[in-house]
Design an enzyme around this catalytic site. Sequence first.
Site, mmCIF file in Angstrom:
data_model
loop_
_atom_site.group_PDB
_atom_site.id
_atom_site.type_symbol
_atom_site.label_atom_id
_atom_site.label_comp_id
_atom_site.label_asym_id
_atom_site.label_seq_id
_atom_site.Cartn_x
_atom_site.Cartn_y
_atom_site.Cartn_z
ATOM 1 N N ALA A 149 17.593 4.825 -0.814
ATOM 2 C CA ALA A 149 17.312 4.861 -2.252
ATOM 3 C C ALA A 149 15.853 5.140 -2.560
ATOM 4 C CB ALA A 149 17.703 3.521 -2.891
ATOM 5 N N CYS A 150 15.004 5.190 -1.530
ATOM 6 C CA CYS A 150 13.564 5.292 -1.781
ATOM 7 C C CYS A 150 12.968 6.445 -1.003
ATOM 8 C CB CYS A 150 12.866 3.999 -1.375
ATOM 9 S SG CYS A 150 11.077 4.073 -1.546
ATOM 10 N N GLY A 151 12.273 7.326 -1.719
ATOM 11 C CA GLY A 151 11.646 8.455 -1.054
ATOM 12 C C GLY A 151 10.166 8.283 -0.818
ATOM 13 N N CYS A 153 8.714 4.979 -0.131
ATOM 14 C CA CYS A 153 8.422 3.662 0.424
ATOM 15 C C CYS A 153 7.336 3.770 1.484
ATOM 16 C CB CYS A 153 9.679 3.059 1.038
ATOM 17 S SG CYS A 153 10.979 2.718 -0.137
#
Length: 309
Positions: A149-151, A153
């Site tokens: 869900a995180c690009g 982080c």
Amino acid sequence: MADARAPPSLPCAYPVGKGRRGGRRVVLSGRTARRRVLRITLPGDGRAGGGAPRADFLAGEEPLGIRVDGTALTMTMRTPGDDLELAAGFLVSEAVIRSPADIAEIKLCDGTACGHADHDGMGNVAEVTLAAGVELAPGARRNFMTTSACGICGKASIEDICVLPHAPLAADTARFAPDMLAALPDRLRDAQRVFSRTGGLHAAGLFTADGELIAIREDVGRHNAVDKVVGWALLDGRLPLAGCVLLVSGRASFELVQKAVLAGIPLLGAVSAPSSLAVDLAEEAGLTLVGFLRGPSMNVYTGAHRLSV
């Protein structure tokens, strides 16, 4: 469609999904997994309620490590497949590389000869060797896993993630018809082969200004799907993607705007909403950002001059 699924023709590009480890054949996990579930149906509309077991398909999700010049750069959770494209696209979005000439070698580790002790099995570490003169910035390494869900982080500050393009998008004079844009979500959905089986994947589609689908990639992560498209374009010698439309199946977040900008894409469309930071970066970079692209309506947040209204 100009899409390419074969491994890129770079030196020692490792064939995805094939290999040997310890004398036995090892095959990467697929894009889907089959599981047995209990299907419960509530009574209503003349139907009887109850539960019954059935088979269900799930979207695959596994870790992929990315190493650059022998240094572990990041680990991301992704849907297996197109892993070399994912690694290449990630390096474009990190402003590490600009063209295929910046990569001397890209391959998937075979789990035996690579010398890495921290991965299990073939194919879950993408190894990239940069060409002479291309260097990885000291602050580029991310110190923990990037989730699906995180690009972004692992970035330490806003300055680390605000990377503007090498060539301004203002020079791209492409124009796009609203009725063409309105038709793209249906075309993207029709091409989502894995989503049709699982219902659990994001998609990124690259289109021409006339609405022709050039490439599509699916993944559990929005940013991974975009990286796969950008990586395919890089390895196929297509960057920058002037005159193209990038459509994503979810919202338009900051990192997706940055990826589009660094790939030279003049228009990013999303079926859902953008974030405030995404709009700010799009405005600064000269990107046309279109959200809520559903049916006959859409919101144009930046770069309305590219739409032939």
